[in-house]
Scaffold this motif. Structure first.
Motif, PDB file in Angstrom:
ATOM      1  N   LEU A 166      24.548 -25.932 126.801  1.00 49.87           N
ATOM      2  CA  LEU A 166      24.043 -27.286 126.556  1.00 49.87           C
ATOM      3  C   LEU A 166      24.692 -27.871 125.308  1.00 49.87           C
ATOM      4  O   LEU A 166      25.106 -29.039 125.291  1.00 49.87           O
ATOM      5  N   GLN A 167      24.810 -27.041 124.260  1.00 53.15           N
ATOM      6  CA  GLN A 167      25.418 -27.508 123.008  1.00 53.15           C
ATOM      7  C   GLN A 167      26.887 -27.893 123.220  1.00 53.15           C
ATOM      8  O   GLN A 167      27.334 -28.934 122.730  1.00 53.15           O
ATOM      9  N   ARG A 168      27.616 -27.059 123.966  1.00 52.66           N
ATOM     10  CA  ARG A 168      29.031 -27.356 124.204  1.00 52.66           C
ATOM     11  C   ARG A 168      29.196 -28.658 124.988  1.00 52.66           C
ATOM     12  O   ARG A 168      30.111 -29.446 124.727  1.00 52.66           O
ATOM     13  N   THR A 184      30.994 -34.219 125.235  1.00 48.20           N
ATOM     14  CA  THR A 184      30.856 -35.573 125.787  1.00 48.20           C
ATOM     15  C   THR A 184      30.138 -36.548 124.857  1.00 48.20           C
ATOM     16  O   THR A 184      30.362 -37.753 124.930  1.00 48.20           O
ATOM     17  N   GLY A 185      29.275 -35.993 124.004  1.00 51.65           N
ATOM     18  CA  GLY A 185      28.466 -36.867 123.157  1.00 51.65           C
ATOM     19  C   GLY A 185      27.278 -37.468 123.884  1.00 51.65           C
ATOM     20  O   GLY A 185      26.505 -38.238 123.310  1.00 51.65           O
TER      21      GLY A 185
END
Length: 214
Positions: free
Chosen positions: A27-29, A34-35
């Protein structure tokens, strides 16, 4: 949609959805790359008009904090605490993994508000599944888990154990002959080896007794 400071967003302790470290990292990546992320769904805090309680987005808030963000995109729902309980029991089943005990506790609290047949119309679980969840609370979950682990350990003891041997090429024919001599009818090579070992042990024990007698 509005942006709200992360420090003003409180997790609902009744949330039964958990997420592995691996899923959190993914999820963090994705957010880093993408932001973008789905807006958090929140509701006004009952006792503090400046604060909000998260209905959906507990893990996104955690990741945003790890990324050093100070605000999150949020959608504010003006709903009651009871309606928030139902939302917790539905929205959060679409992400992460359920902690069964916490899920059962959440469903139990809802069952005090609505009959089980009505809950089954709102929650992902069927009526029978809701009954099973509630029954879970009648048992000591830790004791059940310990019992299951003990059963697995017991079953593991009775499972066959693999053996691998290397013999010199010149000894292969002798090994094959010996296994055939001790091969019970319709038995595999493993049983033949066991029979051969039993025979050898008996011979050694008999020789040991004879040696002591002399």
């Amino acid at each position: 949609m509005t942006q709200i400071a992360l420090q003003l967003l409180d997790n609902d302790p009744r949330n039964s959805n958990v997420c592995s470290n691996d899923m959190l990292e993914k999820l963090q990546r994705n957010i880093e790359r993408t932001g973008f992320y789905p807006s958090l769904i929140v509701r006004p805090h009952d006792n503090d008009p400046e604060r909000f309680i998260i209905i959906d987005g507990h893990h996104r808030k955690l990741v945003l904090e790890k990324l050093g963000k100070t605000k999150a995109d949020c959608v504010i729902w003006s709903i009651t605490d009871q309606e928030a309980q139902i939302a917790l029991a539905t929205l959060n089943t679409l992400r992460g993994t359920e902690n069964l005990k916490k899920r059962a506790e959440l469903v139990q609290s809802l069952s005090q508000i609505l009959p089980i047949n009505e809950l089954a119309k709102l929650l992902p679980e069927a009526e029978a599944d809701i009954q099973d969840l509630l029954a879970l609370l009648d048992h000591d979950v830790a004791a059940l888990e310990q019992s299951m682990q003990a059963q697995l350990a017991e079953e593991k003891v009775s499972l066959p154990v693999p053996f691998t041997f290397l013999v010199a090429a010149s000894d292969v024919s002798d090994v094959e002959r010996a296994l055939k001599q001790f091969q019970p009818e319709k038995a595999d090579r493993g049983l033949s080896l066991v029979a051969l070992c039993h025979f050898a042990l008996k011979q050694l024990e008999a020789h040991h007794v004879e040696s002591k007698a002399q």
